[in-house]
Design a protein around this motif. Structure first.
Motif, PDB file in Angstrom:
ATOM      1  N   GLY A 154       0.839  -1.231  -0.121  1.00 40.61           N
ATOM      2  CA  GLY A 154      -0.084   0.139  -0.126  1.00 40.61           C
ATOM      3  C   GLY A 154       0.753   1.142   0.145  1.00 40.61           C
ATOM      4  O   GLY A 154       0.340   2.191  -0.419  1.00 40.61           O
ATOM      5  N   THR A 155       2.173   1.091   0.368  1.00 43.95           N
ATOM      6  CA  THR A 155       3.215   2.231   0.327  1.00 43.95           C
ATOM      7  C   THR A 155       3.591   2.656  -1.152  1.00 43.95           C
ATOM      8  O   THR A 155       4.015   3.844  -1.358  1.00 43.95           O
ATOM      9  CB  THR A 155       4.178   1.937   1.359  1.00 43.95           C
ATOM     10  N   ILE A 156       3.362   1.695  -1.699  1.00 50.32           N
ATOM     11  CA  ILE A 156       4.089   1.761  -3.088  1.00 50.32           C
ATOM     12  C   ILE A 156       3.780   3.187  -4.013  1.00 50.32           C
ATOM     13  O   ILE A 156       4.551   3.845  -4.548  1.00 50.32           O
ATOM     14  CB  ILE A 156       4.101   0.552  -3.902  1.00 50.32           C
ATOM     15  N   PRO A 157       2.313   3.119  -4.052  1.00 46.11           N
ATOM     16  CA  PRO A 157       1.953   4.449  -4.818  1.00 46.11           C
ATOM     17  C   PRO A 157       2.503   5.758  -4.560  1.00 46.11           C
ATOM     18  O   PRO A 157       2.852   6.593  -4.995  1.00 46.11           O
ATOM     19  CB  PRO A 157       0.304   4.612  -4.618  1.00 46.11           C
ATOM     20  N   ILE A 158       2.340   6.017  -3.156  1.00 40.42           N
ATOM     21  CA  ILE A 158       2.702   7.362  -2.719  1.00 40.42           C
ATOM     22  C   ILE A 158       4.499   7.584  -2.584  1.00 40.42           C
ATOM     23  O   ILE A 158       4.916   8.709  -3.041  1.00 40.42           O
ATOM     24  CB  ILE A 158       2.516   7.663  -1.164  1.00 40.42           C
TER      25      ILE A 158
END
Length: 281
Positions: free
Chosen positions: A98-102
């Motif tokens: 979930g951290t990848i996009p930001i």
């Protein structure tokens, strides 16, 4: 041209960071507004990112038990297949993925985040526009699912929503909690995952921005190492109290309270900009 930050400014901005980081009202937007309104200069994106290390330290302390349990389950699952049905193991992956996009968008738009994105017309607009997103999430969200029912799809969607917080005025928690509500999570479940999801992104952003905080680009306030440390420490103490308050608040109160506040601040900011009381850049 830069000017040295005073100790009064340091204390006030540290308090603002701690008070607003976890509420769905945009800490970066509020730091930008307060620094321009009262001090006539921007504290800067790097100062914001570094002081967020204090509020994330508060998250690490507040959720220390949960974090340790998730990390232990994740490492067990990585090396032993029989432990991969554990929800804490899956939660570890949800936070990582979930951290990848930001992370990607933060690197791609690094320069824009530190310059044009800090325009107060944009901040005012996003405060109001995203208020309606939060209101819609509160209205349509069924709030039937607990954090134990979180899925990888939920984690990726909420992670993508977190990336919207790169725009001052949106709010990291506002984006992730709203996405969680749309997905049917309870407010408390969405808030808890929001806090956990923010840890790697904010820590990476703060450490990455640390060198730039001492040498800000363009005009604005320049903080010394001691001032950054004090502001971060203040943000930590106030942020810890804010986490405890918000988790209790969302159990029995709707997000409409924050919607109303955001709209009022956004309209006031439009008024101040329109009358020339403060400058947009």
């Amino acid at each position: 041209m830069t000017e040295s930050m005073t100790w009064l400014q340091t204390i006030i901005l540290g308090l603002v960071q701690g008070l607003t980081e976890f509420l769905p009202i945009s800490s970066s937007g509020h730091l930008r507004i307060v620094s321009e309104l009262f001090f006539g200069a921007d504290a800067g994106a790097s100062f914001t990112a570094v002081t967020q290390l204090g509020t994330e330290a508060a998250v690490l302390l507040f959720f220390a038990g949960d974090i340790w349990r998730i990390m232990r389950a994740w490492f067990r699952g990585v090396f032993h297949k029989e432990h991969r049905d554990n929800h804490d193991y899956k939660m570890g992956w949800y936070v990582i993925l979930g951290t990848i996009p930001i992370g990607i968008l933060g690197l791609v738009f690094k320069d824009e985040i530190r310059t044009v994105a800090r325009n107060l017309w944009l901040v005012a607009t996003m405060l109001i526009v995203f208020s309606f997103v939060i209101a819609a999430a509160e209205y349509y969200g069924r709030q039937r699912r607990t954090i134990e029912q979180l899925t990888l799809k939920d984690g990726l969607i909420m992670g993508s929503a977190q990336a919207l917080a790169l725009i001052p005025g949106v709010s990291r928690s506002g984006g992730t909690i709203s996405a969680g509500l749309f997905l049917g999570l309870t407010r408390e479940a969405a808030a808890r995952y929001s806090f956990l999801l923010a840890i790697p992104a904010v820590l990476a952003s703060g450490l990455f921005s640390l060198p730039d905080a001492f040498e800000p680009v363009g005009e604005g306030l320049e903080a010394s190492g001691a001032q950054l440390a004090v502001a971060t420490l203040i943000a930590f103490g106030v942020g810890y109290a804010a986490i405890a308050w918000l988790l209790k608040f969302v159990v029995n109160h709707s997000m409409y309270w924050f919607v109303g506040y955001r709209i009022i601040v956004g309209l006031l900011l439009f008024g101040l900009l329109g009358t020339g009381v403060i400058a947009a850049t």
